[in-house]
Design an enzyme around this catalytic site. Structure first.
Site, PDB file in Angstrom:
ATOM      1  N   HIS A 133      85.595 126.251 -27.341  1.00 51.18           N
ATOM      2  CA  HIS A 133      84.201 126.024 -26.927  1.00 51.18           C
ATOM      3  C   HIS A 133      84.184 125.580 -25.471  1.00 51.18           C
ATOM      4  O   HIS A 133      85.028 124.781 -25.060  1.00 51.18           O
ATOM      5  CB  HIS A 133      83.566 124.964 -27.823  1.00 51.18           C
TER       6      HIS A 133
ATOM      7  N   HIS B 193      73.543 125.613 -23.858  1.00 48.81           N
ATOM      8  CA  HIS B 193      74.672 124.692 -24.043  1.00 48.81           C
ATOM      9  C   HIS B 193      76.007 125.330 -23.658  1.00 48.81           C
ATOM     10  O   HIS B 193      76.743 124.784 -22.835  1.00 48.81           O
ATOM     11  CB  HIS B 193      74.709 124.221 -25.505  1.00 48.81           C
TER      12      HIS B 193
ATOM     13  N   GLU C 284      83.472 146.930 -19.127  1.00 51.54           N
ATOM     14  CA  GLU C 284      84.482 146.290 -19.979  1.00 51.54           C
ATOM     15  C   GLU C 284      83.880 145.722 -21.267  1.00 51.54           C
ATOM     16  O   GLU C 284      84.575 145.564 -22.268  1.00 51.54           O
ATOM     17  CB  GLU C 284      85.139 145.118 -19.225  1.00 51.54           C
TER      18      GLU C 284
ATOM     19  N   HIS D  67      81.492 125.418 -21.533  1.00 53.09           N
ATOM     20  CA  HIS D  67      80.151 125.394 -20.939  1.00 53.09           C
ATOM     21  C   HIS D  67      80.112 126.264 -19.682  1.00 53.09           C
ATOM     22  O   HIS D  67      79.872 125.750 -18.581  1.00 53.09           O
ATOM     23  CB  HIS D  67      79.767 123.959 -20.554  1.00 53.09           C
TER      24      HIS D  67
ATOM     25  N   GLU E 190      82.597 118.227 -32.113  1.00 54.74           N
ATOM     26  CA  GLU E 190      82.250 119.563 -32.641  1.00 54.74           C
ATOM     27  C   GLU E 190      83.246 120.020 -33.720  1.00 54.74           C
ATOM     28  O   GLU E 190      83.341 121.206 -34.016  1.00 54.74           O
ATOM     29  CB  GLU E 190      82.204 120.597 -31.498  1.00 54.74           C
TER      30      GLU E 190
HETATM   31  P1  13P Z   1      83.519 116.352 -27.232  1.00 52.47           P
HETATM   32  O1  13P Z   1      83.896 115.489 -26.057  1.00 52.47           O
HETATM   33  O2  13P Z   1      83.166 115.545 -28.461  1.00 52.47           O
HETATM   34  O3  13P Z   1      84.547 117.411 -27.504  1.00 52.47           O
HETATM   35  O4  13P Z   1      82.162 117.093 -26.860  1.00 52.47           O
HETATM   36  C1  13P Z   1      82.073 117.945 -25.751  1.00 52.47           C
HETATM   37  C2  13P Z   1      81.129 119.053 -25.972  1.00 52.47           C
HETATM   38  O5  13P Z   1      81.274 120.089 -25.355  1.00 52.47           O
HETATM   39  C3  13P Z   1      80.026 118.898 -26.964  1.00 52.47           C
HETATM   40  O6  13P Z   1      79.476 120.131 -27.292  1.00 52.47           O
HETATM   41 ZN    ZN Z   2      79.654 121.583 -25.663  1.00 54.88          ZN
END
Ligand code: 13P
Ligand code: ZN
Length: 270
Positions: free
Chosen positions: A139, A210, A169, A141, A116
């Protein structure tokens, strides 16, 4: 030269990735972080003339030429960063023409930065234009945020409103709201461009089905934004189908006025 394993930025990256893993947000290799470092600080730990190898950036990163970042490696697990930072992290400097990244430290097993990378670097460019103190793109999940994507529309005003209505909040922590992208193929330049476009207005961007991007002037701030959205998404999902009270718009407005905050336009009725 000081010992890089004792550098605050290495320690912080280890702590943050470990925290995120323990929250259950970063399964396997899920998630990635990039953190722009101060050149003078890095020079205390590394010889900046010693480039180990170069790695193609995959897009035009000229606007970041000369900037140094510590970045999680692709395919690497957040749970492993603390015990082996030199394999799971890398420190790279963007070359003068923006086509390559010069590896100064890390990716010891021959690895490279996150898939990313375009979304991260383009988001840095967009956020630095809004705030010169910006440094971090994170980033992740997070479970309930992704669950919310399965039951809510991708309309970012509606998504932001639902969060603001579920936890007092929220409007205080992110009055600028949450940008939302539809489900897209990740790891591409396209998703990078779309993410950066949202970053012009928001410090948080949700990738439907995602995960999420949080940004800030330090790791705490980026983590805190994700944490606040995720906790609120948890409240929303736990209450889904049983809702009796949501925070009224006049209270949301009152909170923003109390703290002198400019709210994202169009979320509340005028
Ligand atoms: P990477 O292992 O390339 O960082 O990818 C993980 C991810 O969250 C893809 O969106
Ligand atoms: Zn990801």
């Amino acid at each position: 030269m000081k010992d890089i394993f004792k550098a605050p930025f290495i320690i912080e990256m280890g702590e943050t990735t470990a925290n995120m893993y323990r929250q259950g947000w970063d399964e396997r290799n899920g998630g990635n972080i990039s953190y722009m470092l101060d050149e003078a600080e890095v020079a205390e730990y590394l010889d900046l003339n010693n480039v180990i190898r170069t790695i193609p950036t995959g897009f035009d990163a000229k606007k970041l030429a000369g900037k140094i970042f510590i970045v999680t490696g692709t395919g690497k697990y957040f749970k492993n960063v603390q015990k082996d930072p030199e394999t799971n992290l890398g420190i790279v400097r963007i070359s003068a023409d923006g086509t390559t990244a010069e590896l100064l430290w890390g990716y010891k097993d021959g690895g490279k930065f996150t898939s990313e990378f375009p979304a991260h670097m383009m988001s840095h460019i967009a956020r630095l234009e809004q705030d010169p103190n910006h440094r971090v793109v994170c980033h992740s999940h997070p479970t309930y945020t992704i669950a919310m994507n399965t039951v809510c529309s991708t309309d970012e005003k509606d998504f932001t409103h639902k969060l603001w209505q579920s936890n007092t909040e929220c409007v205080v922590v992110f009055p600028d709201g949450v940008g939302v992208l539809p489900c897209m193929v990740c790891g591409t330049e396209e998703i990078g461009i779309a993410t950066a476009e949202k970053m012009k207005e928001h410090r948080i961007v949700v990738w439907t089905n995602h995960g999420i991007y949080g940004t800030g002037k330090n790791l705490d701030e980026a983590f805190g934004l994700i944490e606040t959205v995720e906790k609120t998404a948890m409240i929303y999902m736990l209450a889904l189908g049983h809702t009796v009270n949501v925070i009224p718009d006049d209270i949301i407005r009152g909170l923003a006025e109390l703290w002198g905050l400019k709210m994202m336009d169009g979320v509340l009725d005028d």
